[in-house]
Design an enzyme around this catalytic site. Structure first.
Site, PDB file in Angstrom:
ATOM      1  N   GLU A   1       0.802  -1.236   0.000  1.00  0.00           N
ATOM      2  CA  GLU A   1       0.000   0.000   0.000  1.00  0.00           C
ATOM      3  C   GLU A   1       0.835   1.286   0.000  1.00  0.00           C
ATOM      4  O   GLU A   1       0.617   2.182   0.807  1.00  0.00           O
ATOM      5  CB  GLU A   1      -0.969  -0.020   1.191  1.00  0.00           C
ATOM      6  CG  GLU A   1      -1.890  -1.230   1.159  1.00  0.00           C
ATOM      7  CD  GLU A   1      -2.756  -1.380   2.398  1.00  0.00           C
ATOM      8  OE1 GLU A   1      -2.743  -0.481   3.261  1.00  0.00           O
ATOM      9  OE2 GLU A   1      -3.441  -2.414   2.511  1.00  0.00           O
TER      10      GLU A   1
ATOM     11  N   GLU B   1      -6.122 -10.925  -1.142  1.00  0.00           N
ATOM     12  CA  GLU B   1      -6.948 -10.704   0.059  1.00  0.00           C
ATOM     13  C   GLU B   1      -8.417 -10.656  -0.336  1.00  0.00           C
ATOM     14  O   GLU B   1      -9.167  -9.770   0.072  1.00  0.00           O
ATOM     15  CB  GLU B   1      -6.536  -9.395   0.753  1.00  0.00           C
ATOM     16  CG  GLU B   1      -5.068  -9.345   1.110  1.00  0.00           C
ATOM     17  CD  GLU B   1      -4.646  -8.061   1.838  1.00  0.00           C
ATOM     18  OE1 GLU B   1      -5.506  -7.309   2.322  1.00  0.00           O
ATOM     19  OE2 GLU B   1      -3.431  -7.817   1.912  1.00  0.00           O
TER      20      GLU B   1
HETATM   21  O1  G3I Z   1      -3.532  -6.659  18.895  1.00  0.00           O
HETATM   22  C1  G3I Z   1      -4.733  -6.109  19.432  1.00  0.00           C
HETATM   23  C2  G3I Z   1      -5.128  -6.857  20.672  1.00  0.00           C
HETATM   24  O2  G3I Z   1      -4.133  -6.684  21.639  1.00  0.00           O
HETATM   25  C3  G3I Z   1      -6.489  -6.344  21.161  1.00  0.00           C
HETATM   26  O3  G3I Z   1      -6.921  -7.152  22.222  1.00  0.00           O
HETATM   27  C4  G3I Z   1      -7.527  -6.431  20.049  1.00  0.00           C
HETATM   28  C5  G3I Z   1      -8.865  -5.845  20.441  1.00  0.00           C
HETATM   29  O4  G3I Z   1      -9.635  -5.493  19.311  1.00  0.00           O
HETATM   30  O5  G3I Z   1      -7.059  -5.695  18.930  1.00  0.00           O
HETATM   31  C6  G3I Z   1      -5.845  -6.219  18.409  1.00  0.00           C
HETATM   32  O6  G3I Z   1      -5.498  -5.490  17.293  1.00  0.00           O
HETATM   33  C7  G3I Z   1      -6.243  -5.730  16.109  1.00  0.00           C
HETATM   34  C8  G3I Z   1      -5.289  -6.258  15.042  1.00  0.00           C
HETATM   35  O7  G3I Z   1      -5.983  -6.403  13.837  1.00  0.00           O
HETATM   36  C9  G3I Z   1      -4.627  -7.575  15.406  1.00  0.00           C
HETATM   37  O8  G3I Z   1      -5.564  -8.561  15.646  1.00  0.00           O
HETATM   38  C10 G3I Z   1      -6.890  -4.441  15.662  1.00  0.00           C
HETATM   39  O9  G3I Z   1      -7.869  -4.051  16.586  1.00  0.00           O
HETATM   40  C11 G3I Z   1      -7.505  -4.613  14.294  1.00  0.00           C
HETATM   41  O10 G3I Z   1      -7.930  -3.353  13.806  1.00  0.00           O
HETATM   42  C12 G3I Z   1      -6.491  -5.200  13.337  1.00  0.00           C
HETATM   43  O11 G3I Z   1      -7.134  -5.353  12.074  1.00  0.00           O
HETATM   44  C13 G3I Z   1      -6.350  -5.892  11.034  1.00  0.00           C
HETATM   45  C14 G3I Z   1      -6.121  -4.830   9.968  1.00  0.00           C
HETATM   46  O12 G3I Z   1      -5.429  -5.407   8.879  1.00  0.00           O
HETATM   47  C15 G3I Z   1      -5.305  -3.667  10.470  1.00  0.00           C
HETATM   48  O13 G3I Z   1      -5.051  -2.784   9.439  1.00  0.00           O
HETATM   49  C16 G3I Z   1      -7.147  -7.031  10.449  1.00  0.00           C
HETATM   50  O14 G3I Z   1      -7.237  -8.092  11.391  1.00  0.00           O
HETATM   51  C17 G3I Z   1      -6.472  -7.546   9.167  1.00  0.00           C
HETATM   52  O15 G3I Z   1      -7.329  -8.429   8.525  1.00  0.00           O
HETATM   53  C18 G3I Z   1      -6.203  -6.385   8.232  1.00  0.00           C
HETATM   54  O16 G3I Z   1      -5.536  -6.850   7.104  1.00  0.00           O
HETATM   55  C19 G3I Z   1      -5.209  -5.877   6.107  1.00  0.00           C
HETATM   56  C20 G3I Z   1      -3.990  -6.369   5.374  1.00  0.00           C
HETATM   57  O17 G3I Z   1      -2.962  -6.652   6.287  1.00  0.00           O
HETATM   58  C21 G3I Z   1      -3.528  -5.351   4.323  1.00  0.00           C
HETATM   59  N1  G3I Z   1      -4.597  -5.035   3.415  1.00  0.00           N
HETATM   60  C22 G3I Z   1      -5.831  -4.597   4.051  1.00  0.00           C
HETATM   61  C23 G3I Z   1      -6.313  -5.639   5.050  1.00  0.00           C
HETATM   62  C24 G3I Z   1      -7.634  -5.252   5.617  1.00  0.00           C
HETATM   63  O18 G3I Z   1      -7.507  -4.079   6.361  1.00  0.00           O
END
Ligand code: G3I
Length: 375
Positions: free
Chosen positions: A160, A265
């Site tokens: 990105e 994805e």
């Molecule tokens: O690590 C914390 C954890 O400590 C906490 O308890 C929990 C509570 O919600 O949150 C955790 O963090 C989360 C993280 O994923 C890890 O699980 C975040 O809230 C959450 O927002 C985050 O979302 C991820 C996102 O990327 C972040 O940008 C999604 O799971 C993941 O599917 C998504 O993947 C991205 C690709 O890497 C790149 N392309 C876009 C795609 C979708 O956004």
């Protein structure tokens, strides 16, 4: 004309004709008992894994994943905030388990992602000059790619990096190192594992302006002697957009650069998008809004059918261009695991994948598999 003095020639021709005919009439149908078997000859079929899945917490889920998929991507654990949270500390606990999982189940193993402005280790965000950035990139990329050399098959080297108009996104990498940070990243990755396939990965890669940006980016890498093997089109799509024609144009334009195309994805949202609401303030809090979460108890039949037809059309296109496509990865194994339940509005019920929350195949799954039965 057949020479009667050479009867063996006649026999040979007859045998050849016969065997050609049998080939035509007996072409084995694809094994449609699972996605990975059905598309075995076309491209890898992947899924993104979360921590519970990597740790094989539920044997039923492990069996399901290894039945349907032959490629894996780490949904979060390899991002810099998790794997390299402090300057001199790498955390390999989960990533080692991830690679072991792929090996155990005989899967194609993808690495996601080395250089990304999001989910960035806080110390990296504080880097102020090009020397410190060069140092960080060398340490981060060489160490991680080097550790998994020969074990991770492909990498999203940069994720990105582009704005919607195709220009380079403002980030700590661009601010400190300058636009050549991409060249640097790809060269470092190639040096650490010359055999791994190296990808540039991004979303909205069907939009004409961003497409031009990607084409320029790839050409710039190639002209500067950096190895790039593929473009990762994320594929976070909607029921009607992008159009099949735009997806096809992107496949053609990217593969014309001599690189592979992967759909990295894939998922299709069926929920209303706050950005589509006229006059809506995107920062408005829609959490709990019934209008924005219309199917909390199940997907209506007509939308289920729409989703199935959309997936069918997309896979039909993928099959048409299977010679250019290396991998099709879904961003999650089933609907309940999808990030789209929490984005762009938290706590909704979305239905973007081929399997429902109980891992039951949806109509879309059968439509996709039927494409192979018809071949
Ligand atoms: O690590 C914390 C954890 O400590 C906490 O308890 C929990 C509570 O919600 O949150 C955790 O963090 C989360 C993280 O994923 C890890 O699980 C975040 O809230 C959450 O927002 C985050 O979302 C991820 C996102 O990327 C972040 O940008 C999604 O799971 C993941 O599917 C998504 O993947 C991205 C690709 O890497 C790149 N392309 C876009 C795609 C979708 O956004």
């Amino acid at each position: 004309m057949i020479n009667s003095k050479k009867p063996y020639l006649l026999v040979a021709i007859t045998m050849f004709t016969f065997s050609s005919c049998t080939k035509i009439y007996k072409t084995p149908k694809a094994d449609t008992t699972s996605l990975k078997n059905a598309f075995k000859k076309d491209f890898y079929i992947g899924t993104a894994l979360n921590e519970n899945q990597i740790e094989e917490k539920d044997p039923m889920v492990t069996a399901f994943i290894s039945k349907e998929f032959n490629s894996i991507s780490p949904e979060n654990i390899m991002k810099s905030m998790f794997i390299h949270p402090e300057k001199d500390q790498f955390y390999y606990n989960m990533t080692d388990k991830y690679v072991a999982y792929g090996k155990k189940h005989n899967m194609f193993i993808h690495g996601h992602t080395l250089i990304w402005h999001s989910q960035l280790a806080p110390w990296m965000a504080e880097i102020k000059d090009s020397i410190a950035m060069a140092d960080m990139m060398k340490n981060h990329i060489s160490t991680i790619v080097g550790r998994y050399k020969g074990r991770i098959d492909s990498w999203d080297v940069v994720n990105e990096a582009l704005n919607e108009d195709g220009t380079l996104r403002k980030s700590v990498f661009l601010d400190t190192y300058g636009k050549d940070y991409l060249i640097n990243a790809f060269k470092l990755a190639a040096k650490a594992d010359p055999k791994a396939d190296l990808y540039y990965n991004d979303y909205n890669l069907c939009s004409p302006e961003k497409r031009k940006g990607v084409v320029n980016l790839v050409k710039n890498l190639q002209q500067n002697g950096a190895k790039i093997d593929g473009i990762g089109m994320q594929g976070h799509w909607q029921l009607t957009s992008p159009s099949i024609a735009e997806i096809e144009k992107s496949i053609l334009d990217y593969s014309a650069l001599g690189v592979k195309v992967a759909f990295t994805e894939l998922d299709i949202t069926v929920l209303p998008n706050p950005w589509d609401l006229q006059g809506a303030d995107v920062n408005q809090n829609f959490e709990g809004s019934e209008k924005m979460n219309p199917y909390p108890n199940g997907l209506p039949e007509n939308i289920q059918e729409q989703l199935a037809q959309r997936y069918e059309a997309i896979f039909k296109l993928f099959l048409k261009h299977q010679d250019k496509i290396s991998r099709v990865t879904f961003w999650g194994a089933n609907d309940s695991q999808s990030w789209l339940n929490d984005w762009p509005i938290k706590g909704r019920t979305n239905y973007p994948l081929l399997f429902d929350k109980s891992f039951k195949p949806k109509q879309a799954y059968y439509n996709v598999l039927n494409l192979k039965k018809q071949e």
